[in-house]
Design a protein around this motif. Structure first.
Motif, PDB file in Angstrom:
ATOM      1  N   PRO A  15       1.064  -1.172   0.154  1.00  0.00           N
ATOM      2  CA  PRO A  15      -0.397  -0.065   0.028  1.00  0.00           C
ATOM      3  C   PRO A  15       0.922   1.222  -0.494  1.00  0.00           C
ATOM      4  O   PRO A  15       1.921   0.984   0.963  1.00  0.00           O
ATOM      5  N   GLN A  16       0.030   2.426  -0.729  1.00  0.00           N
ATOM      6  CA  GLN A  16       1.264   3.570  -0.964  1.00  0.00           C
ATOM      7  C   GLN A  16       0.252   4.676  -0.211  1.00  0.00           C
ATOM      8  O   GLN A  16      -0.380   4.712  -0.403  1.00  0.00           O
ATOM      9  N   PHE A  17       0.447   5.595   0.244  1.00  0.00           N
ATOM     10  CA  PHE A  17       0.016   6.358   1.076  1.00  0.00           C
ATOM     11  C   PHE A  17      -0.422   7.543  -0.255  1.00  0.00           C
ATOM     12  O   PHE A  17       0.872   7.791  -1.073  1.00  0.00           O
ATOM     13  N   LEU A  18      -1.378   7.539  -0.042  1.00  0.00           N
ATOM     14  CA  LEU A  18      -2.011   9.015  -0.469  1.00  0.00           C
ATOM     15  C   LEU A  18      -1.855  10.578   0.227  1.00  0.00           C
ATOM     16  O   LEU A  18      -1.522  11.585  -0.356  1.00  0.00           O
ATOM     17  N   ILE A  19      -2.768  10.326   1.620  1.00  0.00           N
ATOM     18  CA  ILE A  19      -3.367  11.590   1.892  1.00  0.00           C
ATOM     19  C   ILE A  19      -4.378  11.208   2.698  1.00  0.00           C
ATOM     20  O   ILE A  19      -4.658  10.489   3.384  1.00  0.00           O
ATOM     21  N   SER A  20      -3.925  12.686   3.748  1.00  0.00           N
ATOM     22  CA  SER A  20      -4.582  12.531   5.278  1.00  0.00           C
ATOM     23  C   SER A  20      -5.336  13.450   5.649  1.00  0.00           C
ATOM     24  O   SER A  20      -4.737  14.523   5.036  1.00  0.00           O
TER      25      SER A  20
END
Lengths: 116, 113
Positions: B43-48
């Motif tokens: 999993p690659q982090f996109l935004i939070s």
């Protein structure tokens, strides 16, 4: 930037035996969290176990335990009495404790197969 | 116990179309994360988002945007879809920041044809 390395792309184990999955990480932080997530074929991400870096005692959850070596930046997962349902991808993940980024950084994963 | 709810679970779109994914966090969770997982990938982090404000940004394409609403649910908008956007999109939520644990939804599988 923090990095997480899982050096075993695939592993297999016989049912009822014990297997250890490796994970190393790189960080300059002193306080952080480490996790192992399980992703079965259903693709759901399931938390297996977590470790807080300031705690010296290794976390355990039933058949799952970790060997946390902070100085070596190592965080291995031991699965005892392996069951067929343990077959899944296992991801090691890192998260800073406070401040900075709150995101999880994942390793590339280890595909574990439990054979009958 | 209530979990993170994502909708739709499956979505099929054509190239250049637009897609919107929704995420409903666990009640009282104020932080939402979006991740993209390609086939055979981590999993690659996109935004939070934390308290409806963007808190961190990862490898999110400019064609993507997201926001968190007053009820804390979040939406990920993806425009000008490309074949490479085909992936499993996870939403996760947590209570506050720094306490460690993220709870993941079951994911939304986007297929771009």
């Amino acid at each position: 930037a923090q990095t997480v390395t899982q050096s075993q792309p695939e592993m297999s184990v016989q049912e009822a035996e014990t297997v250890t999955l490796s994970c190393t990480y790189d960080t300059s932080e002193n306080n952080y969290y480490l996790f192992w997530y399980k992703q079965p074929p259903s693709r759901q991400m399931i938390l297996v176990i977590r470790q807080e870096a300031y705690k010296q005692q290794n976390a355990t959850e039933n058949r799952f335990s970790v060997n946390f070596q902070k100085a070596a930046k190592s965080f291995s997962l031991k699965i005892s009495d392996s069951q067929l349902g343990d077959t899944a991808m296992y991801f090691c993940a890192f998260k800073e404790s406070q401040g900075g980024s709150e995101k999880l950084v994942f390793g590339k994963g280890t595909k574990l197969t439990v054979n009958p | 116990a209530a979990g993170v709810i994502q909708s739709p679970r499956h979505l099929i779109k054509e190239k250049r179309e637009t897609a919107t994914l929704k995420c409903y966090p666990i009640p009282r969770h104020d932080t939402v994360y979006w991740y993209q997982q390609g086939p055979g990938q981590d999993p690659q982090f996109l935004i939070s988002f934390y308290e409806k404000m963007q808190s961190d940004k990862g490898s999110i394409p400019d064609r993507f945007s997201a926001q968190q609403f007053s009820d804390y649910h979040s939406e990920l908008n993806m425009s000008s879809l490309e074949l490479g956007d085909s992936a499993l999109y996870f939403c996760a939520s947590s209570l506050g920041q720094g306490n460690g644990e993220l709870f993941f939804g079951e994911g939304s599988r986007l297929t771009v044809l």
